[in-house]
Design an enzyme around this catalytic site. Structure first.
Site, PDB file in Angstrom:
ATOM      1  N   ASP A   1      47.344  20.330  12.817  1.00 14.39           N
ATOM      2  CA  ASP A   1      46.042  20.114  12.523  1.00 14.39           C
ATOM      3  C   ASP A   1      44.908  20.830  13.431  1.00 14.39           C
ATOM      4  O   ASP A   1      45.063  20.915  14.743  1.00 14.39           O
ATOM      5  CB  ASP A   1      45.815  18.578  12.869  1.00 14.39           C
ATOM      6  CG  ASP A   1      44.746  17.798  12.511  1.00 14.39           C
ATOM      7  OD1 ASP A   1      44.224  17.925  10.880  1.00 14.39           O
ATOM      8  OD2 ASP A   1      43.732  17.443  13.222  1.00 14.39           O
TER       9      ASP A   1
ATOM     10  N   GLU B   1      47.179  24.646  10.088  1.00 14.57           N
ATOM     11  CA  GLU B   1      45.655  24.404   9.597  1.00 14.57           C
ATOM     12  C   GLU B   1      44.564  25.116  10.308  1.00 14.57           C
ATOM     13  O   GLU B   1      44.160  24.576  11.309  1.00 14.57           O
ATOM     14  CB  GLU B   1      45.383  22.979   9.367  1.00 14.57           C
ATOM     15  CG  GLU B   1      44.071  22.761   8.429  1.00 14.57           C
ATOM     16  CD  GLU B   1      43.192  21.667   8.844  1.00 14.57           C
ATOM     17  OE1 GLU B   1      42.119  21.094   8.278  1.00 14.57           O
ATOM     18  OE2 GLU B   1      43.381  21.241  10.293  1.00 14.57           O
TER      19      GLU B   1
END
Ligand code: NOJ
Length: 559
Positions: free
Chosen positions: A214, A277
């Site tokens: 993330d 990401e």
């Protein structure tokens, strides 16, 4: 025309299994609920392993299931090495992993290193500790500006609206690039770095095959005093910021962190994988995807592109060239838990110089009123886009519910919205709840088979006819198309190359893959002839042997 594949063979084995894998993203709170509390859980997912196996995917990516107050859907983690009791236990996790593995699917978990939750033991300790203490150094605490320190330490904004700083009772401020409940960690702190290595080992030892990272581009920050002001956004035509110079996004030092992670990944057989990401300029993506770093990075270009032949041609060409140059495979994504579903995006008129996600956000903000959504056109194009994507070399990431042809849910009442982006922006951002509405499994019943009770977000009446139960009765359903496409892909998949074929022009994309597999997409208004061969699959019925508008067909050699 619709031949079914007759055999399947593994095409992705060993250490390189991820290169052309199809990964299905599960948002655990909204997939399936086993205990009737309206919140999806791990045993709910376990009960649907046969469904997942029936799709023909290679891996499942689980969005966070860790202990959390769910302020940001679980991306606010209290404890990285446990399971949220509302979602299950570590024993449930082990059973789920074993069930997925036994059915030939790998398991990828989400790791959230940029920030913890404000309930994490470290943050509680930091709040109780004095200024300048080692406990505070795990986070980013600073004195405020102005005579009494009442101004935030810098002008950095939170991505969810408002300032990225919140003041604590002793007068200091802490940094949070997202919600106030998500304090940013200080990655210059050795203890923070070591603890994440422990977490990677913890899940790897439990059999996890990889990690989705993330906000991978946010960990390294320039925290030198005085804190740098936010650079002005460059004019669209102006020169971009020199790479690696933003105070907190995409700084070069971040790759030192992933080099350490790689050492952990490579201690396992097969090596664990990472997928970043990283919302960075395409020229900066390869460093995240490098074999000495995370190995793979999301390419969101397809997701942002409008449904035009020219845009897709450019995105495909550029990304394949980039991946090849840097020894990785590219990733393709049309939908995920952060953007308006692609069936809806493609049913909206394309704006000039605006990404499909931006147009859709404006539509969402109007409560789904404007611009007008053509639902049938959207799903027709979404099916065509999916077949196109699944024919490309590289890996593909699917998001739960897209295989049912779900549209975005626009009309969620404000008081039921959960996304912190909605709350923190005072409603200026509608947020991402519309793609996180729990899945419909049955035509009727409480929450369409998601739970024994009501779902945590309200489901619209139109979910029933799009449920798994309804789709399984309809051979022309989007679910049937996904299953057939994944079956054929497995059978036809070969080396990671693509050749543009004659006939590719302003309205048609036609490419070939090794072994004679070809994919043709018609973006134009009228039907076009198909190349010679056997059509094994089409996203919409052919018309008198022609490929109609907004349709993709797969062709294999034949008479
Ligand atoms: C990216 C995740 O995909 C998103 O859902 C989350 O809100 C932010 N990171 C913050 O963790």
């Amino acid at each position: 025309m619709e031949q079914r594949p007759t055999s399947s063979r593994p095409f992705a084995a060993g250490a390189e299994w991820w290169r052309q894998a199809v990964v299905y993203q599960i948002y655990p709170r909204s997939f399936a609920d086993s205990d009737g509390d309206g919140l999806g859980d791990l045993r709910g997912i376990l009960s649907r392993v046969p469904y997942l196996a029936s799709l023909g995917i290679d891996a499942v990516w689980l969005s966070p299931f860790y202990p959390s107050a769910l302020v940001d859907g679980g991306y606010d983690v209290d404890d990285y090495r446990d399971v949220n009791p509302q979602l299950g236990t570590l024993a449930d996790f082990d059973e789920l992993t074993a069930g997925l593995h036994a059915n030939g699917m790998k398991v990828i978990v989400d790791i959230v290193p940029n920030h913890t939750s404000n309930r994490h033991a470290w943050f509680r300790e930091a709040l109780a500790a004095p200024k300048g203490s080692p406990a505070r150094d795990r986070y980013v605490f600073r004195d405020g500006l102005g005579p009494d320190g009442a101004q935030p330490p810098s002008d950095w904004p939170s991505l969810f609206g408002g300032p990225a700083w919140t003041r604590v009772p002793d007068g200091q401020w802490y940094l949070h690039l997202f919600a106030a409940e998500q304090p940013d960690l200080n990655w210059a702190n050795r203890e923070v770095r070591d603890d994440f290595l422990t977490t990677l080992r913890f899940w790897s030892d439990r059999g996890v095959d990889g990690f989705r990272v993330d906000v991978a581009h946010g960990l390294a920050k320039n925290l030198a005093e005085p804190l740098e002001p936010l650079p002005a956004t460059p004019d669209p035509g102006g020169s971009p910021l020199p790479p690696g110079t933003h105070p907190f996004w995409d700084r070069d030092e971040v790759h030192g962190i992933y080099a350490e992670w790689r050492q952990v990944f490579d201690q396992y057989d097969p090596p664990r994988i990472g997928v970043a990401e990283a919302w960075v300029h395409p020229s900066r993506r390869p460093r995240y995807a490098s074999p000495s770093g995370l190995g793979q990075a999301f390419n969101f270009d397809l997701l942002e592109a409008n449904w035009t032949c020219g845009e897709l041609l450019r995105v495909i060409t550029d990304n394949l060239a980039d991946a090849q140059r840097h020894g990785t495979s590219t990733t393709w994504v049309l939908s995920n838990h952060d953007v308006v579903r692609h069936a809806t995006r493609y049913g909206l008129p394309a704006g000039d110089h605006v990404s499909s996600t931006e147009t859709a956000k404006a539509w969402l903000h109007s409560g789904g009123a404007a611009p007008g959504l053509d639902r049938r056109l959207g799903i027709r194009r979404a099916r065509a886009a999916t077949l196109l994507m699944l024919a490309l070399p590289g890996s593909a990431y699917l998001y739960q519910g897209e295989e049912l042809g779900l549209h975005e849910v626009a009309d969620i009442p404000a008081e039921l919205r959960e996304d912190p982006a909605f709350r923190r922006s005072g409603g200026a951002e509608t947020g991402r709840d519309g793609c996180r509405v729990p899945l419909p499994w049955t035509v009727g019943g409480p929450s369409f088979g998601f739970s024994a009770g009501p779902a945590h977000l309200p489901q619209p009446a139109w979910f029933g006819p799009l449920s798994v139960e309804a789709a399984e009765r309809d051979p022309a359903s989007t679910l049937a198309l996904y299953r057939q496409a994944l079956g054929w892909r497995r059978k036809l998949q070969g080396p990671e190359s693509l050749e543009w074929m004659p006939g590719t022009n302003g309205q048609v994309l036609h490419f070939g893959r090794p072994g004679g597999w070809r994919s043709v997409t018609n973006f134009g208004p009228g039907a076009v002839p198909l190349p010679h061969g056997n059509v094994v699959l089409a996203s919409s019925p052919l018309h008198e042997g022609l490929l109609p508008a907004n349709t993709t067909a797969w062709i294999i050699p034949g008479s």
